[in-house]
Design an enzyme around this catalytic site. Structure first.
Site, PDB file in Angstrom:
ATOM      1  N   GLN A 173      -4.797  -1.468   9.282  1.00 37.10           N
ATOM      2  CA  GLN A 173      -4.641  -2.790   8.679  1.00 37.10           C
ATOM      3  C   GLN A 173      -5.269  -3.861   9.580  1.00 37.10           C
ATOM      4  OE1 GLN A 173      -3.315  -3.485   5.567  1.00 37.10           O
ATOM      5  NE2 GLN A 173      -4.020  -5.563   5.989  1.00 37.10           N
ATOM      6  N   ASP A 217     -11.055   2.680   3.454  1.00 39.71           N
ATOM      7  CA  ASP A 217     -11.312   1.242   3.272  1.00 39.71           C
ATOM      8  C   ASP A 217     -12.796   0.981   3.007  1.00 39.71           C
ATOM      9  OD1 ASP A 217      -9.242  -0.569   3.172  1.00 39.71           O
ATOM     10  OD2 ASP A 217      -8.930  -0.606   5.342  1.00 39.71           O
ATOM     11  N   LYS A 258       0.842  -1.197   0.000  1.00 40.54           N
ATOM     12  CA  LYS A 258       0.000   0.000   0.000  1.00 40.54           C
ATOM     13  C   LYS A 258       0.881   1.253   0.000  1.00 40.54           C
ATOM     14  CE  LYS A 258      -3.834  -2.461   2.011  1.00 40.54           C
ATOM     15  NZ  LYS A 258      -4.578  -2.908   3.194  1.00 40.54           N
TER      16      LYS A 258
END
Ligand code: NDP
Length: 281
Positions: A96, A119, A52
């Site tokens: 995460q 997200d 990422k």
């Protein structure tokens, strides 16, 4: 033999488009930035986080890295998120997953400002998707829509079967296909006559987390097959939920693993970061 849908190439197209947008924004004095938080050092998570950050670097998004120890308390994590929520120089916040078991994931997700929820996991983002309002969409299903569109595969009016009903893949996938005017069925572990259900699909999207479960008996001749799974086979080789060798000869198009859906997830995360700027202004 099926056409192979090249996720790496399509993700690169998207990243190159985003690179241009980022450069334009920079010229206007706007720098897009993403805060990436990892708690503990789960090796798979570390790989995802690294990729990422590499994606951010490529596109020209500034990434701020927070690597917290395994024993970080929930309150410490929430307080960092609240601080980042309030910072004008942070556009997106990504935590995460999975988190260590002493931290409640839903509480963490709900603490992220929905305007920075790149997200797309916050209940407000999910609700917006459900009623067709503007908001962040979970990256993997959003990437699959892009894979289909950019491969010239029509969705409208098609019979789509989504196998799997998780909050991050299956459910948002079904909602996005519905938004594209497909006729959508969601199947899961309690579905009866599964082969019959998946066998109706013009577009079959598989997200079960079971290595090579889907063989040609599950697939209609000429269907498009999208494989979300990321698993290891008996020889520890990366494989999907679809038995590629068995299914490819009967379908019209298929995504490989690796190199199919995976690269799209990161491309759409970067896309969400870019969009966060307009949601915040
Ligand atoms: P979950 O484990 O959360 O969900 C799996 C779903 O599959 C559940 O709905 C479950 O049904 C269903 N299922 C499990 N076994 C069967 C079966 N035998 N028959 C029918 N349905 C079944 O997984 P995720 O959605 O999080 O992930 C799915 C896969 O996608 C994993 O391999 C994961 O690693 C991968 N993934 C890949 C991403 C990428 O970027 N490419 C991103 C996210 C995930 P039930 O609800 O009834 O239990």
């Amino acid at each position: 033999m099926a056409a192979i849908i090249d996720g790496k190439e399509i993700a690169m197209q998207i990243k190159d488009e985003l690179k241009q947008t980022a450069a334009k924004k920079k010229a206007e004095g706007v720098e897009v930035s993403l805060a990436v938080i990892q708690v503990g050092n789960d090796p798979a998570s570390s790989v995802y986080v690294r990729n990422k950050k590499k994606g951010c670097e490529y596109v020209g998004i500034r990434s701020l890295s927070y690597e917290l120890p395994e024993e970080t308390t929930q309150e410490e994590l929430l307080s960092l998120i609240r601080e980042l929520n309030g910072r004008k120089d942070v556009n997106g916040i990504l935590v995460q997953l999975p988190l260590p078991s002493h931290i409640h994931e839903d509480t963490v997700i709900q603490t992220i400002d929905p305007k920075k929820d790149v997200d797309g996991f916050h209940p407000q983002s999910v609700g917006a998707l459900c009623i067709g309002e503007k908001g962040f969409v979970s990256c993997t299903p959003a990437g699959i829509i892009q894979l289909l569109k950019r491969s010239g595969i029509e969705i409208e009016g098609k019979e789509c079967v989504v196998l799997g009903r998780s909050n991050i893949v299956g459910k948002p996938m079904a909602l996005l296909l519905l938004r594209e005017n497909a006729t959508v069925t969601i199947a899961h572990s309690r579905t009866k006559n599964l082969k019959e259900v998946t066998g109706r699909a013009d577009i079959l999207i598989v997200a079960v987390g079971k290595p090579k479960m889907i063989t040609k008996e599950y697939v209609k001749e000429g269907a498009v097959v999208i494989d979300v799974g990321i698993n290891r086979d008996e020889s520890n080789k990366l494989c999907g939920d679809v038995d590629f060798e068995d299914v490819a000869p009967v379908c019209s198009a298929i995504t490989p693993v690796p190199g199919g859906v995976g690269p799209m997830t990161i491309a759409m995360l970067l896309n969400n970061c870019m969009e966060s700027v307009s949601l915040q202004s």
